[in-house]
Design an enzyme around this catalytic site. Structure first.
Site, short mmCIF file in Angstrom:
data_model
loop_
_atom_site.label_atom_id
_atom_site.label_comp_id
_atom_site.label_asym_id
_atom_site.label_seq_id
_atom_site.Cartn_x
_atom_site.Cartn_y
_atom_site.Cartn_z
N CYS A 115 -26.25 -14.64 -9.08
CA CYS A 115 -27.21 -13.55 -8.92
C CYS A 115 -28.59 -14.02 -8.47
O CYS A 115 -29.41 -13.22 -8.04
CB CYS A 115 -27.32 -12.75 -10.21
SG CYS A 115 -25.74 -12.01 -10.70
N HIS A 256 -33.27 -8.35 -10.10
CA HIS A 256 -31.83 -8.31 -9.85
C HIS A 256 -31.24 -7.08 -10.53
O HIS A 256 -31.50 -6.82 -11.71
CB HIS A 256 -31.19 -9.59 -10.39
CG HIS A 256 -29.70 -9.55 -10.43
ND1 HIS A 256 -28.94 -9.26 -9.32
CD2 HIS A 256 -28.82 -9.74 -11.45
CE1 HIS A 256 -27.66 -9.28 -9.66
NE2 HIS A 256 -27.56 -9.56 -10.94
N ASN A 286 -23.93 -3.93 -9.19
CA ASN A 286 -24.36 -5.33 -9.08
C ASN A 286 -23.67 -5.97 -7.89
O ASN A 286 -22.48 -6.28 -7.94
CB ASN A 286 -24.02 -6.06 -10.38
CG ASN A 286 -24.48 -7.51 -10.37
OD1 ASN A 286 -24.95 -8.03 -9.35
ND2 ASN A 286 -24.36 -8.17 -11.50
#
Length: 337
Positions: A115, A256, A286
């Site tokens: 990420c 994020h 995500n």
């Protein structure tokens, strides 16, 4: 003496057309729309069709970046792709993107930081531009997470989507603004809490690894949540303080997009009100390395990035990896220069 810095001069993104909603997931696993919304903030996510690779998404994002800037592919000097779902182990996804967009003068490489992939790629590219080694760096974060998600595991399949976004880095025109500093680190002790155990040299593909479903994402959500909130805020404060800023100086937090509760908790610890936080997790889920550039794109389109704004990028990912980047927005450029 004027300090040469790298600044973002163009943006681009691409997401697959197919949408997987919470209602769709209700028919696939034991879950519900309300349960997903309450715990993650996600309403839908985009997923690629079979045979569509990360380089396909990344190349489309790259084409938009070039078109907005008014440049030809040969004007790009280096391509860095942050991803954990490369088309193949080798050649790199950056090589695939270079070929697909026709950037014959560029070299490049992939960067695997989960990420944090985009933040790590951005900070690397910024150093290449700031040093004078290159005039233009194409930085892309993208993943086809649906290719490594077990859609019988409700703890992971509700979270992830596919998408890619990126930026063009060039030198600041007056030495002002641009990338100021970064604060990246890793904590390898957290690797067991978020990982894909199969597919590498430790556990190469075999009938056994496939049977044990080792080629899918495995996550201990509780451990990841606690680490992301605690260390994410700490890394941000450290970065701000060493550059003479406080949280009140930040105009926009681009975090994020892993979980709405993580974003909110991080913002709370930094003392940032909702109007200083961008969220688009509800639309994309995500997308791993894709979330921050997708959020940057939305922030610009919504008029939330103004010249002179102090912007903080933050991410925590598998590894553990922690990434923070601080920059002052200088605005996009159009036309060849």
């Amino acid at each position: 003496m004027t300090t040469r810095r790298a600044t973002i001069t163009s943006l681009g993104r691409f997401v697959p057309e197919k949408v997987l909603t919470n209602e769709d997931l209700e028919r696939m696993v034991e879950t519900s729309n309300d349960w997903i919304l309450e715990r993650t903030g996600i309403q839908e996510r985009h997923v690629a069709e079979k045979g569509v690779a990360t380089s396909d998404l990344a190349a489309e994002a790259a084409k938009e970046i070039l078109a907005r800037r008014g440049l030809d592919p040969d004007d790009i000097h280096v391509i860095i792709v942050g991803t954990v779902t490369p088309d193949t182990i080798f050649p790199s996804t950056a090589c695939r993107v270079q070929e697909k967009i026709g950037a014959s003068h560029a070299w490049g490489f992939d960067l695997s930081a989960a990420c944090c992939g985009f933040v790590y790629a951005l900070t690397n590219g910024a150093q290449l531009v700031a040093s004078g080694a290159h005039e233009r760096a194409l930085i892309i974060g993208g993943d086809v997470m649906s290719s490594i998600i077990n859609y019988e595991d409700r703890s992971t399949c509700i979270l992830f989507g596919d998408g890619a976004g990126g930026v063009l880095l060039e030198a600041t025109e007056d030495g002002e603004g641009g990338v100021i500093d970064f604060n990246n680190w890793v904590d390898g002790s957290g690797g067991r809490f978020l990982h894909m155990p199969g597919g590498g040299s430790l556990n190469p593909p075999t009938e056994e690894t496939v049977r044990k479903r080792m080629h899918y994402v495995h996550q201990d959500g509780r451990q990841v949540f606690k680490y992301a909130v605690r260390q994410g805020a700490a890394a941000s404060l450290e970065l701000l303080e060493r550059n003479g800023y406080s949280s009140s100086d930040v105009s926009l937090l681009v975090a994020h997009q892993a979980n709405q509760r993580i974003i909110d908790a991080t913002a709370d610890r930094l003392g940032l009100p909702p109007e200083k936080v961008i969220k688009n997790i509800q639309m994309f889920g995500n997308t791993t390395a894709g979330t921050i550039p997708l959020a940057l794109w939305d922030a610009h389109e919504e008029g939330r990035l103004n010249k002179g704004d102090l912007v903080l990028l933050c991410a925590v990912g598998a590894g553990y990896t922690v990434g923070r980047c601080l920059f002052r927005w200088t605005g996009l450029r159009t036309g060849y220069a």
